[in-house]
Motif scaffolding. Structure first.
Motif, PDB file in Angstrom:
ATOM      1  N   ILE A  70       0.128  -6.739   3.473  1.00  0.00           N
ATOM      2  CA  ILE A  70       0.264  -8.095   4.012  1.00  0.00           C
ATOM      3  C   ILE A  70      -1.073  -8.824   3.998  1.00  0.00           C
ATOM      4  O   ILE A  70      -1.153  -9.998   3.627  1.00  0.00           O
ATOM      5  CB  ILE A  70       0.870  -8.058   5.430  1.00  0.00           C
ATOM      6  N   THR A  71      -2.141  -8.134   4.364  1.00  0.00           N
ATOM      7  CA  THR A  71      -3.466  -8.763   4.367  1.00  0.00           C
ATOM      8  C   THR A  71      -3.849  -9.216   2.970  1.00  0.00           C
ATOM      9  O   THR A  71      -4.322 -10.336   2.772  1.00  0.00           O
ATOM     10  CB  THR A  71      -4.522  -7.798   4.925  1.00  0.00           C
ATOM     11  N   ARG A  72      -3.645  -8.367   1.975  1.00  0.00           N
ATOM     12  CA  ARG A  72      -3.994  -8.751   0.599  1.00  0.00           C
ATOM     13  C   ARG A  72      -3.166  -9.930   0.115  1.00  0.00           C
ATOM     14  O   ARG A  72      -3.670 -10.830  -0.546  1.00  0.00           O
ATOM     15  CB  ARG A  72      -3.800  -7.567  -0.346  1.00  0.00           C
ATOM     16  N   ARG A  73      -1.869  -9.927   0.425  1.00  0.00           N
ATOM     17  CA  ARG A  73      -1.009 -11.035  -0.004  1.00  0.00           C
ATOM     18  C   ARG A  73      -1.404 -12.335   0.694  1.00  0.00           C
ATOM     19  O   ARG A  73      -1.428 -13.390   0.067  1.00  0.00           O
ATOM     20  CB  ARG A  73       0.453 -10.701   0.253  1.00  0.00           C
ATOM     21  N   LEU A  74      -1.700 -12.266   1.984  1.00  0.00           N
ATOM     22  CA  LEU A  74      -2.087 -13.477   2.720  1.00  0.00           C
ATOM     23  C   LEU A  74      -3.394 -14.064   2.209  1.00  0.00           C
ATOM     24  O   LEU A  74      -3.588 -15.275   2.221  1.00  0.00           O
ATOM     25  CB  LEU A  74      -2.216 -13.173   4.214  1.00  0.00           C
ATOM     26  N   LEU A  75      -4.293 -13.212   1.776  1.00  0.00           N
ATOM     27  CA  LEU A  75      -5.595 -13.673   1.304  1.00  0.00           C
ATOM     28  C   LEU A  75      -5.613 -13.904  -0.202  1.00  0.00           C
ATOM     29  O   LEU A  75      -6.686 -14.089  -0.785  1.00  0.00           O
ATOM     30  CB  LEU A  75      -6.676 -12.658   1.701  1.00  0.00           C
ATOM     31  N   CYS A  76      -4.430 -13.895  -0.839  1.00  0.00           N
ATOM     32  CA  CYS A  76      -4.281 -14.143  -2.291  1.00  0.00           C
ATOM     33  C   CYS A  76      -5.108 -13.168  -3.121  1.00  0.00           C
ATOM     34  O   CYS A  76      -5.694 -13.543  -4.140  1.00  0.00           O
ATOM     35  CB  CYS A  76      -4.636 -15.589  -2.638  1.00  0.00           C
ATOM     36  N   ARG A  77      -5.181 -11.950  -2.680  1.00  0.00           N
ATOM     37  CA  ARG A  77      -5.860 -10.903  -3.445  1.00  0.00           C
ATOM     38  C   ARG A  77      -4.826 -10.126  -4.239  1.00  0.00           C
ATOM     39  O   ARG A  77      -3.654 -10.043  -3.865  1.00  0.00           O
ATOM     40  CB  ARG A  77      -6.611  -9.956  -2.520  1.00  0.00           C
ATOM     41  N   ASP A  78      -5.257  -9.541  -5.348  1.00  0.00           N
ATOM     42  CA  ASP A  78      -4.349  -8.762  -6.175  1.00  0.00           C
ATOM     43  C   ASP A  78      -3.915  -7.495  -5.456  1.00  0.00           C
ATOM     44  O   ASP A  78      -4.696  -6.880  -4.727  1.00  0.00           O
ATOM     45  CB  ASP A  78      -5.018  -8.366  -7.495  1.00  0.00           C
ATOM     46  N   VAL A  79      -2.669  -7.120  -5.689  1.00  0.00           N
ATOM     47  CA  VAL A  79      -2.153  -5.848  -5.203  1.00  0.00           C
ATOM     48  C   VAL A  79      -2.028  -4.961  -6.430  1.00  0.00           C
ATOM     49  O   VAL A  79      -1.160  -5.183  -7.279  1.00  0.00           O
ATOM     50  CB  VAL A  79      -0.779  -6.013  -4.507  1.00  0.00           C
ATOM     51  N   VAL A  80      -2.929  -4.000  -6.564  1.00  0.00           N
ATOM     52  CA  VAL A  80      -2.934  -3.096  -7.704  1.00  0.00           C
ATOM     53  C   VAL A  80      -2.305  -1.777  -7.274  1.00  0.00           C
ATOM     54  O   VAL A  80      -2.775  -1.139  -6.331  1.00  0.00           O
ATOM     55  CB  VAL A  80      -4.382  -2.863  -8.210  1.00  0.00           C
ATOM     56  N   VAL A  81      -1.248  -1.403  -7.960  1.00  0.00           N
ATOM     57  CA  VAL A  81      -0.526  -0.189  -7.604  1.00  0.00           C
ATOM     58  C   VAL A  81      -1.239   1.015  -8.203  1.00  0.00           C
ATOM     59  O   VAL A  81      -1.488   1.073  -9.403  1.00  0.00           O
ATOM     60  CB  VAL A  81       0.932  -0.241  -8.106  1.00  0.00           C
ATOM     61  N   GLN A  82      -1.595   1.951  -7.345  1.00  0.00           N
ATOM     62  CA  GLN A  82      -2.183   3.210  -7.766  1.00  0.00           C
ATOM     63  C   GLN A  82      -1.086   4.260  -7.710  1.00  0.00           C
ATOM     64  O   GLN A  82      -0.484   4.463  -6.659  1.00  0.00           O
ATOM     65  CB  GLN A  82      -3.325   3.622  -6.818  1.00  0.00           C
ATOM     66  N   GLY A  83      -0.820   4.889  -8.822  1.00  0.00           N
ATOM     67  CA  GLY A  83       0.235   5.894  -8.843  1.00  0.00           C
ATOM     68  C   GLY A  83      -0.094   7.074  -7.937  1.00  0.00           C
ATOM     69  O   GLY A  83      -1.200   7.584  -7.953  1.00  0.00           O
ATOM     70  N   ASN A  84       0.863   7.463  -7.127  1.00  0.00           N
ATOM     71  CA  ASN A  84       0.740   8.644  -6.280  1.00  0.00           C
ATOM     72  C   ASN A  84       2.148   9.101  -5.932  1.00  0.00           C
ATOM     73  O   ASN A  84       3.114   8.411  -6.255  1.00  0.00           O
ATOM     74  CB  ASN A  84      -0.123   8.346  -5.035  1.00  0.00           C
ATOM     75  N   PRO A  85       2.307  10.258  -5.303  1.00  0.00           N
ATOM     76  CA  PRO A  85       3.652  10.754  -4.998  1.00  0.00           C
ATOM     77  C   PRO A  85       4.492   9.789  -4.158  1.00  0.00           C
ATOM     78  O   PRO A  85       5.704   9.692  -4.348  1.00  0.00           O
ATOM     79  CB  PRO A  85       3.391  12.058  -4.238  1.00  0.00           C
ATOM     80  N   ARG A  86       3.862   9.046  -3.252  1.00  0.00           N
ATOM     81  CA  ARG A  86       4.594   8.097  -2.418  1.00  0.00           C
ATOM     82  C   ARG A  86       5.167   6.955  -3.257  1.00  0.00           C
ATOM     83  O   ARG A  86       6.311   6.540  -3.078  1.00  0.00           O
ATOM     84  CB  ARG A  86       3.658   7.558  -1.335  1.00  0.00           C
ATOM     85  N   VAL A  87       4.375   6.454  -4.213  1.00  0.00           N
ATOM     86  CA  VAL A  87       4.832   5.384  -5.100  1.00  0.00           C
ATOM     87  C   VAL A  87       5.938   5.915  -6.013  1.00  0.00           C
ATOM     88  O   VAL A  87       6.948   5.241  -6.243  1.00  0.00           O
ATOM     89  CB  VAL A  87       3.659   4.813  -5.928  1.00  0.00           C
TER      90      VAL A  87
END
Length: 73
Positions: free
Chosen positions: A43-60
């Motif tokens: 939420i913080t990254r989206r509110l501040l218009c920062r990129d959300v970069v997905v890092q692959g991990n078991p949860r993802v």
């Protein structure tokens, strides 16, 4: 009251709250799960218009599998 830093060494002493519908909450939870971030960080990254970069991990991986209706691969 003792002040503490978060896991990245930042002071986090302000709270921001919002109300959402059931559909918005589900969408938000799905997006958070697919990002691999915590809900707060997403939420913080989206509110501040920062990129959300997905890092692959078991949860993802698990979130992607669930989104695709996946059973055992």
């Amino acid at each position: 009251m003792e002040r503490t830093l978060d896991y990245k060494g930042r002071w986090r002493n302000h709270t921001v709250a919002s109300r959402v519908s059931n559909e918005e909450a589900k969408l938000l939870n799905d997006l958070v799960a697919l990002s691999g971030l915590t809900k707060q960080d997403y939420i913080t990254r989206r509110l501040l218009c920062r990129d959300v970069v997905v890092q692959g991990n078991p949860r993802v991986y698990k979130a992607l599998k669930n989104q695709m209706g996946g059973g055992d691969l």
